[in-house]
Design a protein around this motif. Sequence first.
Motif, PDB file in Angstrom:
ATOM      1  N   LEU A   1       0.843  -1.195   0.000  1.00 27.48           N
ATOM      2  CA  LEU A   1       0.000   0.000   0.000  1.00 27.48           C
ATOM      3  C   LEU A   1       0.874   1.240   0.000  1.00 27.48           C
ATOM      4  O   LEU A   1       1.861   1.311   0.742  1.00 27.48           O
ATOM      5  N   VAL A   2       0.512   2.213  -0.803  1.00 29.37           N
ATOM      6  CA  VAL A   2       1.213   3.494  -0.815  1.00 29.37           C
ATOM      7  C   VAL A   2       0.646   4.324   0.328  1.00 29.37           C
ATOM      8  O   VAL A   2      -0.568   4.426   0.491  1.00 29.37           O
ATOM      9  N   LEU A   3       1.520   4.910   1.117  1.00 28.25           N
ATOM     10  CA  LEU A   3       1.098   5.744   2.247  1.00 28.25           C
ATOM     11  C   LEU A   3       1.098   7.215   1.838  1.00 28.25           C
ATOM     12  O   LEU A   3       1.875   7.621   0.979  1.00 28.25           O
ATOM     13  N   PRO A   4       0.243   8.015   2.445  1.00 32.80           N
ATOM     14  CA  PRO A   4       0.205   9.453   2.116  1.00 32.80           C
ATOM     15  C   PRO A   4       1.306  10.218   2.848  1.00 32.80           C
ATOM     16  O   PRO A   4       1.054  11.127   3.634  1.00 32.80           O
ATOM     17  N   ILE A   5       2.543   9.816   2.584  1.00 35.81           N
ATOM     18  CA  ILE A   5       3.707  10.409   3.241  1.00 35.81           C
ATOM     19  C   ILE A   5       4.714  10.789   2.166  1.00 35.81           C
ATOM     20  O   ILE A   5       5.019   9.985   1.287  1.00 35.81           O
ATOM     21  N   GLY A   6       5.236  11.991   2.228  1.00 34.29           N
ATOM     22  CA  GLY A   6       6.292  12.419   1.328  1.00 34.29           C
ATOM     23  C   GLY A   6       5.826  13.358   0.241  1.00 34.29           C
ATOM     24  O   GLY A   6       4.649  13.379  -0.124  1.00 34.29           O
ATOM     25  N   VAL A   7       6.788  14.119  -0.293  1.00 37.75           N
ATOM     26  CA  VAL A   7       6.478  15.119  -1.311  1.00 37.75           C
ATOM     27  C   VAL A   7       6.005  14.497  -2.623  1.00 37.75           C
ATOM     28  O   VAL A   7       5.329  15.160  -3.409  1.00 37.75           O
TER      29      VAL A   7
ATOM     30  N   ALA B   1       4.259  11.467  -2.729  1.00 38.70           N
ATOM     31  CA  ALA B   1       3.322  10.388  -2.388  1.00 38.70           C
ATOM     32  C   ALA B   1       2.290  10.167  -3.492  1.00 38.70           C
ATOM     33  O   ALA B   1       1.917   9.028  -3.777  1.00 38.70           O
ATOM     34  N   ALA B   2       1.854  11.227  -4.140  1.00 37.63           N
ATOM     35  CA  ALA B   2       0.848  11.105  -5.206  1.00 37.63           C
ATOM     36  C   ALA B   2       1.398  10.375  -6.429  1.00 37.63           C
ATOM     37  O   ALA B   2       0.620   9.820  -7.212  1.00 37.63           O
ATOM     38  N   LYS B   3       2.709  10.348  -6.589  1.00 36.36           N
ATOM     39  CA  LYS B   3       3.322   9.678  -7.740  1.00 36.36           C
ATOM     40  C   LYS B   3       3.780   8.257  -7.413  1.00 36.36           C
ATOM     41  O   LYS B   3       4.204   7.536  -8.295  1.00 36.36           O
ATOM     42  N   ALA B   4       3.729   7.878  -6.138  1.00 38.70           N
ATOM     43  CA  ALA B   4       4.142   6.529  -5.742  1.00 38.70           C
ATOM     44  C   ALA B   4       3.104   5.526  -6.214  1.00 38.70           C
ATOM     45  O   ALA B   4       1.915   5.826  -6.278  1.00 38.70           O
ATOM     46  N   LYS B   5       3.562   4.334  -6.554  1.00 38.81           N
ATOM     47  CA  LYS B   5       2.670   3.291  -7.074  1.00 38.81           C
ATOM     48  C   LYS B   5       3.051   1.944  -6.486  1.00 38.81           C
ATOM     49  O   LYS B   5       4.184   1.732  -6.089  1.00 38.81           O
TER      50      LYS B   5
END
Length: 147
Positions: A73-79, A81-85
Amino acid sequence: MLAVAVVVGFSSAAWSAAPSTGLGQAWPNAADVSVSPHYHVYRFVLDGIQYIQVNDLGGTVHAAIAAANGTVLVLPIGVDAAKAKSAVAGTSATASSIAETVYQDATVSVSATPQSDGSVQVLATPKAAADTCSNPGECSNVVAKPQ
C-alpha cells in the motif's frame, strides 16, 4: 541504590532495543537500508507490517509504502506520495531504464525513478510466492548496501 542503578540500566537496554521510530521524518531513528548510493531508505516494522520510506540524500521524504502478506500500500507520506505506485506481484517493476532499485528483501522490491520535473516516482512491487525463499533465516535478510 545499587538495585536502582541495575534496574535503570536494564530499562535503558530495553528502550534501545525497541523498534525504531520516525516514519515520515527526514532523519528518522532507523538504519539506512538503501541498496542505492543515491537514496536513503528506512525500514520500520510494527505488528508484522513493514513500512519502507524513501528519502533523497538531502533528507527530503519522497514516499513511503506499507507491505505485508504480499500486499503493498502506498502511504500518504512524502512530497511525491501522489506519484508513488504499487505493482502486482510477479510483474516487471518498471519499464523505465532510469529506474533504480533502492530497497529489496524477500517480500518486496522498491525502485525510484527521477522525473523531468525533479520529482521521484517510487514503485513498490511485492515478490510473487515463487520469488520468495523457502529458508526463513534467509527471508528476513535485507540486501546489503554497497560499500
